[in-house]
Write a protein that holds these residues in place. Structure first.
Motif, PDB file in Angstrom:
ATOM      1  N   VAL A  55     -21.539  -2.314   4.932  1.00 55.03           N
ATOM      2  CA  VAL A  55     -20.616  -1.640   3.968  1.00 55.03           C
ATOM      3  C   VAL A  55     -19.076  -1.387   4.949  1.00 55.03           C
ATOM      4  O   VAL A  55     -19.225  -0.451   5.919  1.00 55.03           O
ATOM      5  CB  VAL A  55     -20.452  -0.357   3.151  1.00 55.03           C
ATOM      6  N   ALA A  56     -18.062  -2.282   5.594  1.00 52.02           N
ATOM      7  CA  ALA A  56     -17.373  -1.937   5.888  1.00 52.02           C
ATOM      8  C   ALA A  56     -17.366  -1.982   7.138  1.00 52.02           C
ATOM      9  O   ALA A  56     -17.055  -1.081   8.331  1.00 52.02           O
ATOM     10  CB  ALA A  56     -16.427  -0.600   5.119  1.00 52.02           C
ATOM     11  N   GLY A  57     -18.056  -2.017   7.721  1.00 54.13           N
ATOM     12  CA  GLY A  57     -19.150  -2.221   9.199  1.00 54.13           C
ATOM     13  C   GLY A  57     -19.777  -1.219  10.081  1.00 54.13           C
ATOM     14  O   GLY A  57     -20.275  -0.849  10.913  1.00 54.13           O
ATOM     15  N   GLN A  58     -20.189  -0.730   8.681  1.00 51.37           N
ATOM     16  CA  GLN A  58     -21.484   0.723   8.878  1.00 51.37           C
ATOM     17  C   GLN A  58     -23.299   0.235   8.273  1.00 51.37           C
ATOM     18  O   GLN A  58     -22.959  -0.483   6.713  1.00 51.37           O
ATOM     19  CB  GLN A  58     -21.307   2.529   8.352  1.00 51.37           C
ATOM     20  N   LYS A  59     -23.852   0.164   8.432  1.00 51.18           N
ATOM     21  CA  LYS A  59     -24.909   0.062   8.161  1.00 51.18           C
ATOM     22  C   LYS A  59     -25.089   0.783   7.005  1.00 51.18           C
ATOM     23  O   LYS A  59     -25.096   2.003   7.144  1.00 51.18           O
ATOM     24  CB  LYS A  59     -26.028  -0.275   9.181  1.00 51.18           C
ATOM     25  N   SER A  60     -26.360   0.893   6.201  1.00 51.03           N
ATOM     26  CA  SER A  60     -26.420   1.316   5.254  1.00 51.03           C
ATOM     27  C   SER A  60     -27.277   1.792   4.723  1.00 51.03           C
ATOM     28  O   SER A  60     -28.350   2.291   4.048  1.00 51.03           O
ATOM     29  CB  SER A  60     -26.814   0.626   3.761  1.00 51.03           C
ATOM     30  N   THR A  61     -28.569   2.207   6.050  1.00 49.20           N
ATOM     31  CA  THR A  61     -29.500   2.713   6.319  1.00 49.20           C
ATOM     32  C   THR A  61     -29.789   3.807   6.378  1.00 49.20           C
ATOM     33  O   THR A  61     -30.848   4.202   5.811  1.00 49.20           O
ATOM     34  CB  THR A  61     -29.861   2.244   8.211  1.00 49.20           C
ATOM     35  N   GLY A  62     -28.813   5.111   6.428  1.00 52.64           N
ATOM     36  CA  GLY A  62     -28.739   6.283   6.217  1.00 52.64           C
ATOM     37  C   GLY A  62     -28.632   6.081   4.734  1.00 52.64           C
ATOM     38  O   GLY A  62     -29.701   7.127   4.087  1.00 52.64           O
ATOM     39  N   ILE A  63     -28.648   5.401   3.768  1.00 53.53           N
ATOM     40  CA  ILE A  63     -27.954   5.079   2.325  1.00 53.53           C
ATOM     41  C   ILE A  63     -29.529   5.467   1.630  1.00 53.53           C
ATOM     42  O   ILE A  63     -29.771   6.107   0.955  1.00 53.53           O
ATOM     43  CB  ILE A  63     -27.295   4.914   2.180  1.00 53.53           C
TER      44      ILE A  63
END
Length: 135
Positions: A55-63
């Protein structure tokens, strides 16, 4: 179901929101990781989620971790292959972009099976039209 959609591609998010509405669901949209985190922490009515992996260069692992902590079922939506994702996420339902309505329906069925014991939700049948494109 109230479905959190974490997707940074605005055109794709709009198409998916329309498809979810067609299936009888309500979309809660987040276009950034921060926005998704805020919605999860503050929104009591998220029944399931569809998470883009990047998502916009960030991975969604924390979500994904926040959703796991709250026992909210989710599926990964990504142009990435399952094998390119971290092991914990590769075990989740994976919807590879581009996808169609039947792919979304299967993902939500997976999520509703994870949730049915507490809410009794179900997924309506699909009519089969394209909703996704690579992002």
């Amino acid at each position: 179901m109230n479905v959190l959609l974490v997707e940074d591609n605005k055109d794709l998010a709009s198409c998916v929101a329309n498809a979810l509405s067609h299936l009888g669901h309500t979309t809660v949209l987040a276009s950034t990781i921060d926005e998704a985190g805020t919605l999860i922490r503050n929104e009591e009515l998220i029944d399931a989620a569809l998470l883009d992996f990047d998502v916009a260069g960030q991975k969604s692992t924390g979500i994904a971790q926040l959703l796991d902590e709250r026992n909210v079922p989710y599926a990964m939506t990504s142009g990435y292959a399952r094998s390119d994702m971290p092991a914990a996420l590769s075990r989740k339902w994976h919807v590879r972009k581009p996808y169609d309505l039947s792919d979304l329906e299967r993902a939500l069925r997976f999520c509703s099976v994870s949730q049915t014991s507490s809410s009794g939700s179900s997924v309506r049948p699909a009519n089969g039209y394209r909703v996704g494109a690579p992002s």
